[in-house]
Design an enzyme around this catalytic site. Structure first.
Site, PDB file in Angstrom:
ATOM      1  N   GLY A 137     -19.090  29.187  64.980  1.00  0.00           N
ATOM      2  CA  GLY A 137     -19.940  29.062  63.806  1.00  0.00           C
ATOM      3  C   GLY A 137     -20.414  30.421  63.337  1.00  0.00           C
ATOM      4  N   CYS A 138     -20.827  30.496  62.095  1.00  0.00           N
ATOM      5  CA  CYS A 138     -21.241  31.772  61.520  1.00  0.00           C
ATOM      6  C   CYS A 138     -22.517  32.291  62.182  1.00  0.00           C
ATOM      7  CB  CYS A 138     -21.408  31.651  60.016  1.00  0.00           C
ATOM      8  SG  CYS A 138     -22.408  30.249  59.481  1.00  0.00           S
ATOM      9  N   TYR A 139     -23.545  31.436  62.255  1.00  0.00           N
ATOM     10  CA  TYR A 139     -24.776  31.858  62.926  1.00  0.00           C
ATOM     11  C   TYR A 139     -24.503  32.195  64.386  1.00  0.00           C
ATOM     12  CZ  TYR A 139     -27.783  30.048  59.121  1.00  0.00           C
ATOM     13  OH  TYR A 139     -28.424  29.822  57.919  1.00  0.00           O
TER      14      TYR A 139
END
Lengths: 345, 345, 345, 345
Positions: free
Chosen positions: C148-150
């Site tokens: 995921g990006c976060y």
């Protein structure tokens, strides 16, 4: 081939670095910034960390000519008129991104730019670097006057219709809008975030220095003397120019017929995309790329043609077209190093 | 005086709430939203918490007429044409912010809006609510067709010069730019943040439904039939409209002379500010306020007048002008409840 | 090598197209979008005109496996868990950009994602594709769960300090901020321009589905079970993630010592740039690029380490890291096709 | 009552003008700007045209005291420490919006602000103007040190939980985000549009001058010495502050219980709105208004309380709170002149 950058700390210059970095035949050479000589490039622009960390240097024509084969000048107006002559005299090719060599008439330069013009001897050597229109001249020229950002979008949008007999010359209105990066990195209240964010501003009504440049080329190419009404606006975004252009038509033609004229005119030009009828480009659709996208609409009610021409002001309007011109000069495919897909969204 | 709101959950409606809240003689009455009846207003708009928490209601003409003295309709086009008649029949004054009662010609409405028009009987009762131009008619009318946002900026910008003999009627080009709130709160890809942020988009070329409304009023006031070229653009900001208007002049006049014409024309109008020569308004300079600011420039090279007219689309272009019209109807000072200084920066 | 894209019309997918287009060994193969099959890709995304105009297709595992060597899945959660198995069974490598194969525990998936989990058999085959941390596993895996990006920004920012004995595990607070493109192209009021522009919004407090993914990897790598406080915010910009991370230190150390720990940890990783002391990265400094830039500061007053970790959510947080993983899988230089300098400004 | 403004050309000052203009008992008196004395106010800020056109004046304590009953100082730090004494000596009330009189300790001022502190004699007369917390002291004070913008949001967000025994004092982390107007109208590269637009930037890690002010008040009110971890970020928007605050809890409590503590604490304060469970404020929901909205969430997994506190930095964080304090000083309803509904969208 080593390429030097003069005016190294402006936005035009870092776009040049971006394209040179992905160009197979070019390499960043000397980077000149008199005001910040000695400082590392990536100290000023941390996004370049680990990529281009070299120190900035002062201007020295001998050293520049020795260590580089080409020089890009991305300096404010009034500077390259003085720096280009010693470089040309040393046999190095110059691509000037400022307005100093774009106008044939020294008087006109002085009246619009409020600076002393370049020496006539060098002015005469300059070729106006609108890649799609003057590819042959560009190939053989040592001094390219890279077009202004507004000028590129305006001229590319207008030429096909002006080359027909359909346009009323005295009817041309260009309503031009630009992202804020167009006014550079110099500090001013106009560019202060809180002043321009959530704001739309018209500026320099009838007084923008790109007017004589546009009129010069349009007049050259159409035959008649052309005068335009030209208004510029600042839009709260970083990049992008849209010129909304209005031309009264002498005869009744359809959007479809105009579309054919444009498609034919630009059929060999990979960076010009004529949008299909009913489809109008927005600035983000060319962001970060060298494309100029053009949409067309004939308003049957008023028999006026509306042309929407968009570019990224820092790419096709500056650094990208400069690279395209170097490609033409060297006989490389004009797309070399410029294949980026626009960054979306 | 209790004022009902229909179409209570749109942006126009919450601006009405803001002004009614600070108006000494008005009070928020029934708030109608058929789709969200029963929900508290501040659940939908938390910025209204502790201020306007009342539940939304369904449309009921009898109850509306009983409990309110005035109704604002901030509904999509095609809705108020059906809701206004039962309200007028019950003797309640209506201010319609949609386009349903602006055009005299039912046919023209149908061709531009693609909806069935309002009943002719009611159309005839409508007064076009451009406060500065029709104050006397507004005073005695029970049905105000509040002008469109683009129309307000365009007409106010053009009328003074059209009322002279100086303008070439067939030369008018209006290049209009709007913040995104103008297209409302309904979801669409065009209004999706990542699509319009850092983007500039032209839309509805020659097809915007405000065109017939502008032409109707300009023709009425100037005598001649007027057709305009009109292009709309979406600017990545929430609020603000700028109309950049281009008119060819029949005679040579100076910017100063045009400035005097405009200053004279609007000398009794507190919400119109004609900027001094050399000064051009930006949209933020009217943000949140009911002002229309106008800048003027005659380009001597082309003998064309450029008019820059700015408003806040949700205020002078919608809710603010609606309140101004109610003030006129009731014989109150037209500034009542509208004294806000623009929010800057 | 032909690469198929599933979920072809999302933002992740068009970033993949951008990188594949400039990758010497990859080529865009089948593009799948069940909802818009038959439509040309550039009709949906005009910025791709003349570049990728091919029609979108429906999902067909046999045809996909026949015509492509690799498949990128950029679909909403709950979709790739069903599409990946038939593809793996046909021997085609899968890079999944969704969350469906990131969590080892099917139960935990269900409790955070509110969808049925993927089949355990396939879950076990998945490798968590954090390129810098698991390069060896990635090389030999046929199913990459792209992080995921976060998670990417958080884990890369935290691991070096967690691998020492300096951090108090229960003290970790991650305050995460993202540009709006992170929530995709699906319409919602949250992503409506006028709602999020000029606004800053916290969302999903303590409930974001990246939490279990971050805790899984941090716990794996540090030994101890780690629970984090994690809050996400939407920032009015298109791209960019910044994680501001706070960790209490067990001993007194200087910023300089922490800087050395980080520099050492990432010394072979070309896409991680540890900023010098006193220099903190901003999101624009990695825009459009695959870099993760990290700034460090020890607050002597509270003996807490602040880590500022930034990425472009669509690049290192999605498409760029996916390409990096394919490079690793194939034994190519991990920078292949990813050399873009960040787009500045 | 005539109110003078010193530092008349900053953003704080024009917000004061906006509120004074709509205040029934206040009127704009002398406006001082040494650097632009003689220039009309509306020449500098055209949005004030026809509203406040008076010329700016130089600082003259005698004349100020003669012609005004109150003085607002919206000057950079280090200025009002010199201007306030002569004004107080002439018996005129002073509201200082800078940091010069907020810290009791002259030493601490010097170490954080790097300026010479104000004279102890005058420092002792100052009252910290956090309206909700010190209303009684404010009523009787002639010198109000108006709180910092970050401080207002942080302290109002933290005090209710600190006043219980539930909070672990050494666990407090404040992650603060601000719109760009917070850094004023002075030119700097950080505030240059193209640099901060589409960018998110952390700055002054652990070094912001609001830290000692927050710690002073939190320590005063809670008893214990409190040290906070405090990080500031610039968000690409004009206005708004959000403080995301993290506090470890000593006992297990529910969000609902914390909600009751906060609602009770602020039950008589019209400008504090505690959001219901599950509802978190965003900055736009207080834009242009004097509200401080607070959202609460207890993360059961980590037993940490997250507090989201938002204000408009120029209103509750500066000019609005200054007016609120003047209302308190004069025994007027504290809402006088401050009833604006937030401007939405």
């Amino acid at each position: 081939m080593k390429a030097a950058l003069i005016g190294g700390t402006g936005y035009g210059s870092i776009e040049l670095v971006r394209f040179i970095n992905q160009h197979p035949y070019l390499e960043v050479g000397t980077v000149v910034s008199n005001s910040q000589a000695g400082v590392g490039f990536s100290e000023i622009y941390p996004h370049l960390s680990n990529i281009v960390d070299q120190p900035l240097e002062t201007f020295n024509a001998d050293r520049l000519a020795e260590e580089n084969e080409i020089v890009f000048l991305a300096t404010p107006s009034g500077v390259s008129s003085r720096l280009v002559p010693p470089l040309l005299d040393r046999g190095i090719k110059c691509i000037d991104l400022s307005g100093d060599f774009r106008l044939r008439s020294a008087d006109e330069y002085e009246s619009w730019y409020k600076h002393s013009p370049a020496d006539e001897k060098y002015l005469k050597q300059a070729t106006y670097g609108l890649s799609e229109i003057y590819p042959e001249k560009i190939k053989t020229s040592s001094l390219i006057a890279n077009p202004g950002c507004y000028s590129t979008a305006s001229i590319l949008g207008l030429l096909p219709i002006l080359k027909t007999n359909l346009a009323e010359y005295e009817s041309i209105v260009i309503d031009a809008k630009s992202g804020v990066s167009g006014s550079g990195r110099g500090l001013s209240l106009t560019n202060h975030f809180a002043e321009i964010n959530e704001n739309l501003k018209a500026y320099k009504l009838g007084a923008h220095q790109h007017i004589p440049e546009i009129e010069q080329i349009l007049s050259d190419e159409s035959g008649g003397p052309i005068k335009i009404s030209f208004t510029t606006h600042l839009v709260p975004m970083n990049r992008g120019i849209m010129c909304s252009i209005y031309v009264k038509l002498k005869e009744t033609v359809t959007t479809n017929e105009v579309h054919q004229i444009y498609s034919e005119f630009y059929k060999i030009n990979p960076f010009i995309r004529i949008r299909p009828e009913g489809n109008v480009p927005s600035t983000k659709e060319v962001l970060g790329s060298n494309y100029c996208d053009i949409g067309l609409h004939v308003d049957q009610r008023t028999n006026r043609l509306t042309i929407i021409s968009v570019i990224d002001n820092l790419v096709k309007g500056a650094a990208g077209q400069a690279i395209q011109n170097v490609n033409l000069q060297n006989g490389w495919d004009e797309r070399t190093g410029l294949i980026d897909i626009p960054l979306y969204p």
